[in-house]
Design a protein around this motif. Structure first.
Motif, short mmCIF file in Angstrom:
data_model
loop_
_atom_site.label_atom_id
_atom_site.label_comp_id
_atom_site.label_asym_id
_atom_site.label_seq_id
_atom_site.Cartn_x
_atom_site.Cartn_y
_atom_site.Cartn_z
N ASN A 199 -85.11 -40.48 -35.29
CA ASN A 199 -84.53 -39.39 -34.50
C ASN A 199 -85.45 -39.03 -33.34
O ASN A 199 -85.01 -38.73 -32.24
CB ASN A 199 -84.32 -38.14 -35.37
CG ASN A 199 -83.34 -38.38 -36.48
OD1 ASN A 199 -83.73 -38.59 -37.62
ND2 ASN A 199 -82.05 -38.34 -36.18
N ARG A 200 -86.77 -39.05 -33.65
CA ARG A 200 -87.78 -38.76 -32.64
C ARG A 200 -88.98 -39.67 -32.87
O ARG A 200 -89.24 -40.10 -33.99
CB ARG A 200 -88.23 -37.29 -32.71
CG ARG A 200 -87.18 -36.30 -32.30
CD ARG A 200 -87.66 -34.85 -32.38
NE ARG A 200 -87.92 -34.45 -33.76
CZ ARG A 200 -89.12 -34.14 -34.24
NH1 ARG A 200 -90.19 -34.20 -33.45
NH2 ARG A 200 -89.27 -33.79 -35.51
N ILE A 201 -89.72 -39.95 -31.80
CA ILE A 201 -90.93 -40.76 -31.88
C ILE A 201 -92.08 -39.96 -31.29
O ILE A 201 -92.00 -39.50 -30.15
CB ILE A 201 -90.78 -42.09 -31.11
CG1 ILE A 201 -89.62 -42.92 -31.66
CG2 ILE A 201 -92.08 -42.89 -31.18
CD1 ILE A 201 -89.28 -44.13 -30.82
N GLU A 214 -93.55 -37.01 -26.98
CA GLU A 214 -92.49 -36.99 -27.98
C GLU A 214 -91.22 -37.50 -27.31
O GLU A 214 -90.80 -36.98 -26.27
CB GLU A 214 -92.25 -35.58 -28.52
CG GLU A 214 -91.10 -35.48 -29.51
CD GLU A 214 -90.79 -34.04 -29.92
OE1 GLU A 214 -89.70 -33.81 -30.46
OE2 GLU A 214 -91.64 -33.16 -29.67
N ILE A 215 -90.63 -38.53 -27.88
CA ILE A 215 -89.44 -39.15 -27.30
C ILE A 215 -88.28 -38.97 -28.28
O ILE A 215 -88.39 -39.32 -29.46
CB ILE A 215 -89.68 -40.64 -27.01
CG1 ILE A 215 -90.75 -40.76 -25.89
CG2 ILE A 215 -88.40 -41.35 -26.60
CD1 ILE A 215 -91.21 -42.16 -25.63
N VAL A 216 -87.20 -38.41 -27.80
CA VAL A 216 -86.02 -38.15 -28.62
C VAL A 216 -85.03 -39.30 -28.45
O VAL A 216 -84.74 -39.72 -27.32
CB VAL A 216 -85.35 -36.82 -28.22
CG1 VAL A 216 -84.07 -36.60 -29.02
CG2 VAL A 216 -86.32 -35.66 -28.42
N ILE A 217 -84.53 -39.83 -29.59
CA ILE A 217 -83.50 -40.86 -29.56
C ILE A 217 -82.16 -40.16 -29.80
O ILE A 217 -81.87 -39.72 -30.91
CB ILE A 217 -83.73 -41.94 -30.64
CG1 ILE A 217 -85.18 -42.43 -30.61
CG2 ILE A 217 -82.75 -43.08 -30.48
CD1 ILE A 217 -85.61 -43.07 -29.31
N ASP A 218 -81.36 -40.03 -28.76
CA ASP A 218 -80.15 -39.20 -28.83
C ASP A 218 -79.03 -39.83 -29.65
O ASP A 218 -78.15 -39.14 -30.14
CB ASP A 218 -79.62 -38.91 -27.41
CG ASP A 218 -80.49 -37.90 -26.68
OD1 ASP A 218 -81.04 -37.00 -27.35
OD2 ASP A 218 -80.61 -38.00 -25.45
N ASN A 239 -89.37 -46.07 -21.83
CA ASN A 239 -90.03 -44.76 -21.92
C ASN A 239 -91.19 -44.79 -22.91
O ASN A 239 -92.25 -44.20 -22.66
CB ASN A 239 -89.01 -43.69 -22.37
CG ASN A 239 -87.98 -43.39 -21.30
OD1 ASN A 239 -88.21 -43.64 -20.11
ND2 ASN A 239 -86.84 -42.87 -21.71
N VAL A 240 -90.99 -45.49 -24.02
CA VAL A 240 -92.07 -45.62 -25.01
C VAL A 240 -93.25 -46.40 -24.43
O VAL A 240 -94.41 -45.99 -24.56
CB VAL A 240 -91.55 -46.31 -26.29
CG1 VAL A 240 -92.72 -46.65 -27.21
CG2 VAL A 240 -90.54 -45.42 -27.01
#
Length: 247
Positions: A199-201, A214-218, A239-240
């Motif tokens: 969900n998030r990284i 913090e990267i959100v996977i929508d 983005n990562v």
């Protein structure tokens, strides 16, 4: 609702700060990945969250309760399945219950109904040597779940599996999380794996290790089939990579 959080965790060894001011959160039924280069302190953070290590400063909260430095509250699964070869599968997976003082008979009775849910029905009386790598990992995950309070820490649990088996167990794990309402923090060095599951990284970099981004996977977790073939996936990966490269 929040399942787990760390508040400003710092930990050092022999005067050297390994992780500094780490604050992360995990919501119920969420999968969050920790992604970073080797040496950024991910395993040290897991050891603090699980209670194996006491932080120099900061707190770990499980369902709002302070569990800092208290082992046995949060389940922790390492890269190897660590199944005991001399014990039957049902006794391996029910071991966390035995360690809590539950009798062998009652521990088996609590574990047995979950074998079907975890795709392991019929393996109860086998020994680990008779099982495939993927089945062993499922057994290890069931053992982790039985020792948890709805939260599991997984440290690269699928890295030893071949690509096809890994893809199958990814799909299975996301499904089982939904069924048993399990929340997971996941360490991986595999960017694709992190994007497909999370969900998030949290991007962890530096020395001492800190949360860089913090990267959100929508995309919903139940809609990840062929996600890695989409432009959305490639954008997430870019983005990562940018976050990792800007450390």
């Amino acid at each position: 609702m929040e399942a787990l959080s760390t508040q400003h965790i710092t930990r050092s060894f022999s005067g050297r700060v390994i992780i500094q001011d780490i604050s992360i959160r995990l919501m119920e039924n969420e999968l969050v990945s920790l992604l970073g280069v080797s040496g950024s302190g991910k395993t040290t953070l897991f050891n603090v969250i699980s209670g194996i290590l006491q932080p120099d400063s900061g707190k770990v909260l499980l369902h709002g309760e302070d569990v800092t430095g208290k082992p046995g509250q949060i389940s922790y699964m390492l890269q190897k399945d660590l199944l005991l070869e001399h014990m039957k599968v049902i006794d391996n997976v029910s071991l966390p219950l035995r360690l809590k003082g539950v009798s062998k008979k009652e521990a088996r009775a609590q574990a047995d109904p979950l074998f079907e849910e975890f795709g392991l029905d019929g393996t109860q009386e086998l020994y680990p040597a008779a099982m495939s790598g993927g089945m062993r990992q499922r057994a290890a995950l069931l053992r982790t779940y039985l020792g948890s309070q709805g939260v599991a820490l997984l440290d690269e649990p699928f890295s030893a599996l071949d690509t096809i088996t890994k893809g199958q167990i990814h799909t299975w794990y996301l499904d089982i999380m939904e069924k048993i309402n399990l929340s997971t923090i996941f360490i991986t060095h595999d960017i694709d794996e992190a994007i497909l599951l999370s969900n998030r990284i949290y991007i962890m970099t530096g020395s001492p290790g800190q949360i860089k981004d913090e990267i959100v996977i929508d995309r919903p977790r139940n809609d990840r089939r062929e996600f890695n073939l989409t432009q959305e996936f490639l954008t997430c990966k870019k983005n990562v990579l940018r976050a990792l490269e800007s450390r």
